[in-house]
Design a protein around this motif. Structure first.
Motif, mmCIF file in Angstrom:
data_model
loop_
_atom_site.group_PDB
_atom_site.id
_atom_site.type_symbol
_atom_site.label_atom_id
_atom_site.label_comp_id
_atom_site.label_asym_id
_atom_site.label_seq_id
_atom_site.Cartn_x
_atom_site.Cartn_y
_atom_site.Cartn_z
ATOM 1 N N VAL A 3 0.802 -1.138 0.048
ATOM 2 C CA VAL A 3 -0.111 0.127 0.045
ATOM 3 C C VAL A 3 0.844 1.278 -0.171
ATOM 4 O O VAL A 3 1.896 1.282 0.733
ATOM 5 C CB VAL A 3 -0.955 0.083 1.317
ATOM 6 C CG1 VAL A 3 -1.689 1.241 1.307
ATOM 7 C CG2 VAL A 3 -1.526 -1.144 1.391
ATOM 8 N N SER A 4 0.577 1.934 -0.893
ATOM 9 C CA SER A 4 1.390 3.546 -0.875
ATOM 10 C C SER A 4 0.488 4.779 -1.081
ATOM 11 O O SER A 4 -0.503 4.725 -1.641
ATOM 12 C CB SER A 4 2.403 3.302 -2.027
ATOM 13 O OG SER A 4 3.228 2.338 -2.147
ATOM 14 N N SER A 5 1.051 5.776 -0.223
ATOM 15 C CA SER A 5 0.319 6.874 -0.414
ATOM 16 C C SER A 5 0.799 7.670 -1.716
ATOM 17 O O SER A 5 1.944 7.835 -1.648
ATOM 18 C CB SER A 5 0.046 7.533 0.858
ATOM 19 O OG SER A 5 1.526 7.980 1.407
ATOM 20 N N CYS A 28 -6.796 3.487 -7.633
ATOM 21 C CA CYS A 28 -6.681 4.232 -6.392
ATOM 22 C C CYS A 28 -7.636 4.412 -5.647
ATOM 23 O O CYS A 28 -9.099 4.297 -6.273
ATOM 24 C CB CYS A 28 -6.040 5.462 -6.714
ATOM 25 S SG CYS A 28 -6.991 6.676 -7.438
ATOM 26 N N ASP A 29 -7.580 4.966 -4.308
ATOM 27 C CA ASP A 29 -8.425 5.237 -3.485
ATOM 28 C C ASP A 29 -8.270 6.755 -3.198
ATOM 29 O O ASP A 29 -7.389 7.003 -2.478
ATOM 30 C CB ASP A 29 -8.747 4.502 -2.054
ATOM 31 C CG ASP A 29 -9.039 3.155 -2.337
ATOM 32 O OD1 ASP A 29 -9.898 2.904 -3.133
ATOM 33 O OD2 ASP A 29 -8.320 2.022 -1.777
ATOM 34 N N HIS A 31 -8.553 10.292 -0.854
ATOM 35 C CA HIS A 31 -9.055 10.368 0.538
ATOM 36 C C HIS A 31 -9.316 11.773 0.887
ATOM 37 O O HIS A 31 -10.085 12.191 1.645
ATOM 38 C CB HIS A 31 -7.571 10.087 1.360
ATOM 39 C CG HIS A 31 -7.261 8.457 1.084
ATOM 40 N ND1 HIS A 31 -8.252 7.468 2.052
ATOM 41 C CD2 HIS A 31 -6.358 7.942 0.571
ATOM 42 C CE1 HIS A 31 -7.541 6.408 1.627
ATOM 43 N NE2 HIS A 31 -6.766 6.581 0.680
ATOM 44 N N THR A 42 -4.467 6.734 -2.088
ATOM 45 C CA THR A 42 -3.378 5.352 -2.137
ATOM 46 C C THR A 42 -3.796 4.337 -3.087
ATOM 47 O O THR A 42 -4.956 4.521 -3.515
ATOM 48 C CB THR A 42 -3.785 4.795 -0.596
ATOM 49 O OG1 THR A 42 -5.334 4.548 -0.562
ATOM 50 C CG2 THR A 42 -3.520 5.649 0.422
ATOM 51 N N GLU A 44 -2.919 -0.029 -3.982
ATOM 52 C CA GLU A 44 -2.555 -1.061 -3.559
ATOM 53 C C GLU A 44 -2.040 -2.174 -4.643
ATOM 54 O O GLU A 44 -2.506 -1.854 -5.742
ATOM 55 C CB GLU A 44 -3.659 -1.976 -2.781
ATOM 56 C CG GLU A 44 -4.177 -1.023 -1.762
ATOM 57 C CD GLU A 44 -5.365 -1.604 -1.067
ATOM 58 O OE1 GLU A 44 -5.680 -2.794 -1.451
ATOM 59 O OE2 GLU A 44 -5.845 -1.048 -0.201
ATOM 60 N N GLU A 51 1.756 -1.593 -8.303
ATOM 61 C CA GLU A 51 2.020 -0.342 -7.895
ATOM 62 C C GLU A 51 2.327 0.577 -8.961
ATOM 63 O O GLU A 51 1.643 1.639 -9.014
ATOM 64 C CB GLU A 51 2.482 -0.160 -6.580
ATOM 65 C CG GLU A 51 1.630 -0.914 -5.402
ATOM 66 C CD GLU A 51 2.583 -0.288 -4.175
ATOM 67 O OE1 GLU A 51 2.109 0.602 -3.465
ATOM 68 O OE2 GLU A 51 3.723 -0.621 -3.815
ATOM 69 N N MET A 69 5.007 9.283 -4.956
ATOM 70 C CA MET A 69 4.949 8.386 -3.767
ATOM 71 C C MET A 69 5.422 8.904 -2.438
ATOM 72 O O MET A 69 6.448 9.510 -2.590
ATOM 73 C CB MET A 69 5.715 7.086 -4.146
ATOM 74 C CG MET A 69 4.754 5.674 -3.589
ATOM 75 S SD MET A 69 5.311 4.220 -4.192
ATOM 76 C CE MET A 69 4.628 4.016 -5.703
ATOM 77 N N ALA A 72 5.123 4.103 1.535
ATOM 78 C CA ALA A 72 4.943 2.625 1.046
ATOM 79 C C ALA A 72 5.101 1.797 2.274
ATOM 80 O O ALA A 72 5.892 1.849 3.051
ATOM 81 C CB ALA A 72 5.956 2.364 -0.088
ATOM 82 N N TYR A 73 3.961 0.689 2.272
ATOM 83 C CA TYR A 73 4.001 -0.205 3.392
ATOM 84 C C TYR A 73 3.911 -1.475 2.676
ATOM 85 O O TYR A 73 3.237 -1.741 1.436
ATOM 86 C CB TYR A 73 2.731 -0.032 4.003
ATOM 87 C CG TYR A 73 2.402 -1.279 4.929
ATOM 88 C CD1 TYR A 73 3.206 -1.405 6.264
ATOM 89 C CD2 TYR A 73 1.456 -1.991 4.547
ATOM 90 C CE1 TYR A 73 2.657 -2.570 6.934
ATOM 91 C CE2 TYR A 73 1.207 -3.223 5.278
ATOM 92 C CZ TYR A 73 1.695 -3.466 6.639
ATOM 93 O OH TYR A 73 1.383 -4.453 7.288
#
Length: 130
Positions: A3-5, A28-29, A31, A42, A44, A51, A69, A72-73
């Protein structure tokens, strides 16, 4: 799962159009956004490659100036590191080594002077010799 913002930048006059395009693009999502044209989304993916493909879709949206970016997770990477930490000795072996020259100890606490790539490389190698 990764998952990355992403911070997307556009000019304010196209902000609503870009926000709607992001909401509609399905990669993407959305926010939030501000009046200066910054939009937070974000993405995924199963890996970095997926990504990056999604990031390219965002970058191709009309009136998007940049899509960078910010964070990142990686769930798999975190789980691997947590396993290494869970199986590590509570006291590092080097602290019990009477022959160790204190000048050979690498201090990793100063973020301003930290060799982050070297630290990550050493961290990734931790536990591989077990």
């Amino acid at each position: 799962m990764n998952v990355s913002s992403i911070v997307v930048q556009t000019v304010p006059k196209f902000l609503e159009e870009v926000v709607q395009s992001l909401k509609d693009c399905e990669v993407c999502d959305y926010h939030m956004h501000d009046e200066k044209g910054r939009v937070i989304i974000t993405i995924e993916g199963d890996g970095v490659e997926e990504e990056l493909k999604k990031l390219r879709v965002v970058e191709a949206i009309p009136h998007v100036i940049t899509a960078d970016m910010q964070m990142a997770y990686s769930e798999d990477e975190l789980n691997e590191h947590m396993e290494v930490l869970a199986n590590a000795d509570l006291v590092p072996k080097m602290l019990n080594d009477e022959d160790l020259d204190p000048r050979d100890i690498v201090y990793n606490g100063d973020l301003k002077k930290k060799d982050l790539e070297g630290f990550a490389r050493r961290f990734d190698e931790t536990g591989k010799d077990k």
